[in-house]
Write a protein that holds these residues in place. Structure first.
Motif, PDB file in Angstrom:
ATOM      1  N   ILE A 170      39.335  38.733  40.094  1.00 33.77           N
ATOM      2  CA  ILE A 170      38.313  38.770  41.136  1.00 33.77           C
ATOM      3  C   ILE A 170      38.137  40.218  41.568  1.00 33.77           C
ATOM      4  CG2 ILE A 170      37.677  38.010  43.452  1.00 33.77           C
ATOM      5  CD1 ILE A 170      39.409  35.504  42.918  1.00 33.77           C
ATOM      6  N   TYR A 171      36.915  40.714  41.464  1.00 40.10           N
ATOM      7  CA  TYR A 171      36.653  42.111  41.831  1.00 40.10           C
ATOM      8  C   TYR A 171      36.444  42.249  43.327  1.00 40.10           C
ATOM      9  CZ  TYR A 171      36.990  44.149  37.319  1.00 40.10           C
ATOM     10  OH  TYR A 171      37.505  44.628  36.144  1.00 40.10           O
ATOM     11  N   THR A 172      37.130  43.240  43.880  1.00 40.46           N
ATOM     12  CA  THR A 172      37.051  43.533  45.303  1.00 40.46           C
ATOM     13  C   THR A 172      35.786  44.336  45.577  1.00 40.46           C
ATOM     14  OG1 THR A 172      38.186  45.643  45.086  1.00 40.46           O
ATOM     15  CG2 THR A 172      39.562  43.688  45.436  1.00 40.46           C
ATOM     16  N   SER A 173      35.461  44.473  46.816  1.00 38.46           N
ATOM     17  CA  SER A 173      34.367  45.364  47.189  1.00 38.46           C
ATOM     18  C   SER A 173      34.918  46.310  48.246  1.00 38.46           C
ATOM     19  CB  SER A 173      33.166  44.576  47.717  1.00 38.46           C
ATOM     20  OG  SER A 173      33.551  43.762  48.793  1.00 38.46           O
ATOM     21  N   GLY A 174      35.653  47.283  47.777  1.00 33.01           N
ATOM     22  CA  GLY A 174      36.278  48.237  48.680  1.00 33.01           C
ATOM     23  C   GLY A 174      35.261  49.085  49.415  1.00 33.01           C
ATOM     24  N   THR A 175      35.720  49.772  50.436  1.00 37.04           N
ATOM     25  CA  THR A 175      34.803  50.606  51.216  1.00 37.04           C
ATOM     26  C   THR A 175      34.526  51.939  50.544  1.00 37.04           C
ATOM     27  OG1 THR A 175      36.692  51.409  52.482  1.00 37.04           O
ATOM     28  CG2 THR A 175      35.439  49.567  53.415  1.00 37.04           C
ATOM     29  N   THR A 176      35.423  52.365  49.660  1.00 37.44           N
ATOM     30  CA  THR A 176      35.193  53.616  48.928  1.00 37.44           C
ATOM     31  C   THR A 176      35.488  53.398  47.454  1.00 37.44           C
ATOM     32  OG1 THR A 176      37.471  54.356  49.250  1.00 37.44           O
ATOM     33  CG2 THR A 176      35.854  55.032  50.913  1.00 37.44           C
ATOM     34  N   GLY A 177      34.783  54.095  46.615  1.00 40.04           N
ATOM     35  CA  GLY A 177      35.041  54.032  45.185  1.00 40.04           C
ATOM     36  C   GLY A 177      34.547  52.752  44.539  1.00 40.04           C
ATOM     37  N   LYS A 178      34.918  52.603  43.276  1.00 39.26           N
ATOM     38  CA  LYS A 178      34.514  51.440  42.484  1.00 39.26           C
ATOM     39  C   LYS A 178      35.382  50.239  42.846  1.00 39.26           C
ATOM     40  CE  LYS A 178      31.570  53.629  39.777  1.00 39.26           C
ATOM     41  NZ  LYS A 178      30.158  53.370  39.852  1.00 39.26           N
ATOM     42  N   PRO A 179      34.859  49.016  42.625  1.00 44.71           N
ATOM     43  CA  PRO A 179      35.672  47.830  42.910  1.00 44.71           C
ATOM     44  C   PRO A 179      36.867  47.746  41.960  1.00 44.71           C
ATOM     45  CG  PRO A 179      33.585  47.211  41.911  1.00 44.71           C
ATOM     46  CD  PRO A 179      33.533  48.681  42.145  1.00 44.71           C
ATOM     47  N   LYS A 180      37.905  47.090  42.411  1.00 46.82           N
ATOM     48  CA  LYS A 180      39.120  46.902  41.614  1.00 46.82           C
ATOM     49  C   LYS A 180      39.236  45.428  41.259  1.00 46.82           C
ATOM     50  CE  LYS A 180      40.501  51.160  42.698  1.00 46.82           C
ATOM     51  NZ  LYS A 180      39.269  51.702  43.217  1.00 46.82           N
ATOM     52  N   GLY A 181      39.739  45.158  40.074  1.00 49.80           N
ATOM     53  CA  GLY A 181      39.939  43.777  39.641  1.00 49.80           C
ATOM     54  C   GLY A 181      41.288  43.263  40.104  1.00 49.80           C
ATOM     55  N   ALA A 182      41.285  42.285  40.993  1.00 47.40           N
ATOM     56  CA  ALA A 182      42.529  41.659  41.451  1.00 47.40           C
ATOM     57  C   ALA A 182      42.892  40.572  40.449  1.00 47.40           C
ATOM     58  CB  ALA A 182      42.352  41.072  42.848  1.00 47.40           C
ATOM     59  N   MET A 183      44.034  40.747  39.795  1.00 46.04           N
ATOM     60  CA  MET A 183      44.468  39.819  38.756  1.00 46.04           C
ATOM     61  C   MET A 183      45.415  38.787  39.366  1.00 46.04           C
ATOM     62  SD  MET A 183      44.800  42.620  35.623  1.00 46.04           S
ATOM     63  CE  MET A 183      46.471  42.280  35.411  1.00 46.04           C
ATOM     64  N   LEU A 184      45.011  37.512  39.284  1.00 47.29           N
ATOM     65  CA  LEU A 184      45.809  36.439  39.864  1.00 47.29           C
ATOM     66  C   LEU A 184      46.280  35.479  38.782  1.00 47.29           C
ATOM     67  CD1 LEU A 184      43.503  35.596  42.899  1.00 47.29           C
ATOM     68  CD2 LEU A 184      45.555  37.006  42.915  1.00 47.29           C
ATOM     69  N   THR A 185      47.566  35.152  38.798  1.00 48.80           N
ATOM     70  CA  THR A 185      48.102  34.158  37.880  1.00 48.80           C
ATOM     71  C   THR A 185      47.928  32.773  38.493  1.00 48.80           C
ATOM     72  OG1 THR A 185      50.319  34.174  38.816  1.00 48.80           O
ATOM     73  CG2 THR A 185      49.859  35.791  37.056  1.00 48.80           C
ATOM     74  N   TYR A 186      48.151  31.753  37.693  1.00 48.78           N
ATOM     75  CA  TYR A 186      48.106  30.386  38.217  1.00 48.78           C
ATOM     76  C   TYR A 186      49.177  30.213  39.293  1.00 48.78           C
ATOM     77  CZ  TYR A 186      44.958  29.256  34.440  1.00 48.78           C
ATOM     78  OH  TYR A 186      43.873  29.236  33.603  1.00 48.78           O
ATOM     79  N   LYS A 187      50.320  30.821  39.084  1.00 51.81           N
ATOM     80  CA  LYS A 187      51.410  30.727  40.053  1.00 51.81           C
ATOM     81  C   LYS A 187      50.984  31.338  41.400  1.00 51.81           C
ATOM     82  CE  LYS A 187      56.381  31.422  40.268  1.00 51.81           C
ATOM     83  NZ  LYS A 187      57.553  31.946  39.548  1.00 51.81           N
ATOM     84  N   ASN A 188      50.279  32.501  41.354  1.00 51.00           N
ATOM     85  CA  ASN A 188      49.760  33.117  42.581  1.00 51.00           C
ATOM     86  C   ASN A 188      48.867  32.144  43.339  1.00 51.00           C
ATOM     87  OD1 ASN A 188      49.118  36.204  40.832  1.00 51.00           O
ATOM     88  ND2 ASN A 188      50.828  35.818  42.214  1.00 51.00           N
ATOM     89  N   ILE A 189      47.966  31.515  42.627  1.00 51.91           N
ATOM     90  CA  ILE A 189      46.992  30.638  43.268  1.00 51.91           C
ATOM     91  C   ILE A 189      47.649  29.357  43.785  1.00 51.91           C
ATOM     92  CG2 ILE A 189      44.893  29.280  42.902  1.00 51.91           C
ATOM     93  CD1 ILE A 189      44.070  31.523  40.893  1.00 51.91           C
ATOM     94  N   PHE A 190      48.479  28.732  42.962  1.00 51.15           N
ATOM     95  CA  PHE A 190      49.140  27.498  43.410  1.00 51.15           C
ATOM     96  C   PHE A 190      50.083  27.744  44.576  1.00 51.15           C
ATOM     97  CE2 PHE A 190      48.317  25.636  39.011  1.00 51.15           C
ATOM     98  CZ  PHE A 190      47.296  24.812  39.455  1.00 51.15           C
ATOM     99  N   ALA A 191      50.632  28.941  44.678  1.00 43.78           N
ATOM    100  CA  ALA A 191      51.525  29.262  45.806  1.00 43.78           C
ATOM    101  C   ALA A 191      50.753  29.320  47.117  1.00 43.78           C
ATOM    102  CB  ALA A 191      52.229  30.601  45.558  1.00 43.78           C
ATOM    103  N   ASP A 192      49.446  29.584  47.048  1.00 38.74           N
ATOM    104  CA  ASP A 192      48.629  29.671  48.264  1.00 38.74           C
ATOM    105  C   ASP A 192      48.081  28.318  48.716  1.00 38.74           C
ATOM    106  OD1 ASP A 192      48.918  32.362  48.545  1.00 38.74           O
ATOM    107  OD2 ASP A 192      47.111  32.868  47.413  1.00 38.74           O
ATOM    108  N   ILE A 193      48.190  27.313  47.868  1.00 41.03           N
ATOM    109  CA  ILE A 193      47.610  26.001  48.207  1.00 41.03           C
ATOM    110  C   ILE A 193      48.551  25.226  49.094  1.00 41.03           C
ATOM    111  CG2 ILE A 193      46.825  23.808  47.270  1.00 41.03           C
ATOM    112  CD1 ILE A 193      45.857  25.307  44.823  1.00 41.03           C
TER     113      ILE A 193
END
Length: 190
Positions: free
Chosen positions: A167-190
């Motif tokens: 998921i690409y961020t929309s930072g306040t300066t510079g180009k957006p950065k790609g936030a890389m999330l694993t399935y484990k990252n996402i399931f941990a937030d549910i």
């Protein structure tokens, strides 16, 4: 209890197959129908040469096609890269180049925002949701894929440690950065 989102869909299709998963206008789409569409889309990606870990951008608005593309990409172990539909061509090109994508899913209603995208990126093929102006070997109809390709079930499913989405961020300066999330990252937030 799940390693990826496809396992959730598979369970829902098995346990609630005839129940409605989505209401779209007056249409009712069951869990079984969603799974069949996802399986068909996943197979089409394989036939187009998409492999595990490939990044596949999705430039589509909120729709059933978005869900089908997202889950179909994940089913084969590739990585969906959602693109904000408010972005302009140069911003989209930056993301496509950053993930080194060769194929993308796009909505024909946003075609004017990506009319020169092939000249600016390594995109070779676009799967068009909606009514594209042109259909050929490099411009593929999402609707025709679902109508003409046979689904199949033999897939090496992604694991908890695999990359689920960028998921690409929309930072306040510079180009957006790609936030890389694993399935484990996402399931941990549910």
């Amino acid at each position: 209890p799940y390693n990826n989102f496809y396992e959730v869909l598979e369970r829902n299709a098995k346990e609630y197959g005839k129940k409605v998963a989505y209401f779209i206008d007056k249409d009712k789409i069951t869990w079984r129908d969603v799974k069949r569409k996802v399986d068909t889309f996943a197979r089409s990606l394989e036939l187009l040469g998409v492999k595990k870990y490939d990044k596949v951008p999705i430039y589509v608005g909120n729709s059933l096609e978005y869900v089908i593309a997202f889950l179909g990409i994940q089913k084969i172990g590739a990585v969906p890269v959602p693109i904000n539909t408010f972005l302009k061509e140069d911003e989209i090109a930056f993301i496509l180049n950053d993930v080194e994508a060769e194929i993308m899913v796009a909505s024909s209603k946003f075609a004017c925002n990506i009319k020169n995208i092939r000249e600016k990126t390594s995109i070779k093929k676009i799967i068009w949701e909606g009514e594209p102006e042109k259909i050929d070997e490099d411009n593929i109809s999402f609707k025709e894929i679902l109508a003409n390709i046979e689904p199949h079930e033999v897939i090496e499913p992604p694991s908890l440690e695999d990359l689920a989405v960028i998921i690409y961020t929309s930072g306040t300066t510079g180009k957006p950065k790609g936030a890389m999330l694993t399935y484990k990252n996402i399931f941990a937030d549910i």
